[in-house]
Design an enzyme around this catalytic site. Structure first.
Site, PDB file in Angstrom:
ATOM      1  N   GLY A  35       8.579 -15.404 -12.573  1.00  0.00           N
ATOM      2  CA  GLY A  35       7.841 -14.235 -13.031  1.00  0.00           C
ATOM      3  C   GLY A  35       8.517 -13.451 -14.134  1.00  0.00           C
ATOM      4  O   GLY A  35       7.902 -12.557 -14.727  1.00  0.00           O
ATOM      5  N   GLN A  94       2.922  11.985 -13.948  1.00  0.00           N
ATOM      6  CA  GLN A  94       4.125  12.393 -13.217  1.00  0.00           C
ATOM      7  C   GLN A  94       5.085  13.088 -14.184  1.00  0.00           C
ATOM      8  O   GLN A  94       6.191  12.626 -14.434  1.00  0.00           O
ATOM      9  CB  GLN A  94       4.788  11.176 -12.574  1.00  0.00           C
ATOM     10  CG  GLN A  94       3.914  10.486 -11.538  1.00  0.00           C
ATOM     11  CD  GLN A  94       4.627   9.352 -10.834  1.00  0.00           C
ATOM     12  OE1 GLN A  94       5.816   9.446 -10.510  1.00  0.00           O
ATOM     13  NE2 GLN A  94       3.906   8.261 -10.593  1.00  0.00           N
ATOM     14  N   LYS A 189     -11.707  22.360  -8.075  1.00  0.00           N
ATOM     15  CA  LYS A 189     -11.664  21.311  -7.051  1.00  0.00           C
ATOM     16  C   LYS A 189     -10.420  21.483  -6.205  1.00  0.00           C
ATOM     17  O   LYS A 189      -9.467  22.173  -6.586  1.00  0.00           O
ATOM     18  CB  LYS A 189     -11.631  19.926  -7.707  1.00  0.00           C
ATOM     19  CG  LYS A 189     -10.294  19.637  -8.378  1.00  0.00           C
ATOM     20  CD  LYS A 189     -10.211  18.249  -8.959  1.00  0.00           C
ATOM     21  CE  LYS A 189      -8.803  18.004  -9.511  1.00  0.00           C
ATOM     22  NZ  LYS A 189      -8.684  16.713 -10.183  1.00  0.00           N
ATOM     23  N   ALA A 223     -12.372   7.602 -10.734  1.00  0.00           N
ATOM     24  CA  ALA A 223     -13.631   8.303 -11.031  1.00  0.00           C
ATOM     25  C   ALA A 223     -14.064   9.257  -9.934  1.00  0.00           C
ATOM     26  O   ALA A 223     -15.192   9.756  -9.952  1.00  0.00           O
ATOM     27  CB  ALA A 223     -14.760   7.316 -11.341  1.00  0.00           C
TER      28      ALA A 223
END
Length: 315
Positions: A35, A94, A189, A223
């Site tokens: 990998g 972050q 929210k 979303a």
């Protein structure tokens, strides 16, 4: 000027190169059996200004490390300057500690790009402008606002209200509203402190009844926020609801949520590859290649990048 591209979004890199009238440098990219990423640049970079284009949308960590290896290879090839072009800069959410014992991922990523050998970083619509301060060098913060303003004028006319989907996007929404002389509204929210990507729209500030609404955000991930905002506007009597977002990450069930939501259409850019998988026809994609090409050309010719955006990118 020499342009190199990783494997994250070669279509965007090719479009940028075509607009600049140059060819992408030949790079051999592959993976070892375990990998590990293999990189070999097959052209001389000595004494040249090198721009390494790699977005961090899909396969985030592989994309980041591939770009780091390309930067390191360019540095060891005696490039005069190296610019990391990251249409989407990962970990930009972050940018601070929101609770104890958390990392500041944006700072770590920027530091890593610097240690690899990047002399300059270029990105579009950072989640927070303060990320620029993590880099001890030029950081070109581009914005998709010119693309969206043109689209809005061509498709929405003058009768619409800009809506911020949360408190964090109020400043961005105000810029659009002020620039185009339209009204705005804000949705408050609450976000779960236990479960990531879990939100619930709570309150609407502003009048949207009988009006065409345009929700503005920097990115659409799952979303959840976006669709909750659209449904709240519909429930409060909005005539139509459209969405604009720079980065269409569209993780998990995002496409299904958009298809079932109150949105007439959601417009995103190609900072990351967009594949709707046939799930929805509500997504429309605008190309950021002209913005990136103009910015790269300005850097290569020592012209002003801010002038491209009439200073509106200084946030």
């Amino acid at each position: 000027m020499q342009l190199l591209s990783g494997r994250a979004h070669p279509e965007l890199a090719t479009e940028i190169a075509e607009r600049l009238g140059v060819e992408l440098c030949e790079v051999k990219l592959g993976n070892f059996a375990n990998g590990e990423i293999s990189v070999r640049i097959k052209e001389s970079l000595r004494g040249n200004d090198v721009f390494i284009i790699q977005t961090h949308g899909d396969r985030v960590h592989e994309s980041i490390y591939e770009q780091l290896l390309l930067i390191d290879a360019a540095k060891r090839s005696s490039a005069r300057s190296i610019t990391a072009v990251c249409p989407l800069l990962s970990y930009s959410r972050q940018d601070r500690k929101s609770a104890g014992r958390e990392p500041i991922g944006a700072r770590l990523l920027v530091d890593t790009l610097s240690v690899a050998g990047a002399d300059r970083i270029m990105s579009i619509d950072l989640h927070s402008g303060q990320t620029q301060g993590f880099f001890d060098g030029p950081f070109d913060h581009l914005i998709a606002m010119p693309l969206f303003k043109k689209y809005i004028k061509e498709h929405f006319g003058d009768d619409f209200v800009f809506v911020s989907p949360d408190a964090g996007r109020v400043k961005l929404t105000e810029r659009y509203s002020s620039s185009l002389g339209s009204e705005m509204a804000i949705i408050h929210k609450s976000r779960s402190t236990v479960k990531h990507n879990s939100v619930e729209a709570k309150h609407l500030i502003g009048n949207v009844k009988g009006k065409n609404c345009v929700i503005i955000d920097d990115m659409i991930d799952t979303a959840g926020t976006f669709c909750a905002a659209a449904d709240m506007l519909r429930d409060n009597g909005a005539k139509t609801v459209y969405g604009l977002a720079t980065h269409g990450i569209l993780s998990g069930e995002a496409l299904e949520r958009i298809e079932k939501s109150a949105f007439e259409k959601v417009v995103v850019t190609n900072t990351v590859p967009i594949d709707t998988k046939g799930i929805t026809k509500k997504i429309e994609v605008l190309s950021v290649a002209p913005l990136l090409a103009d910015a790269i050309n300005a850097v290569a010719t020592s012209d002003s990048v801010s002038a491209i955006f009439e200073g509106e990118n200084q946030i």
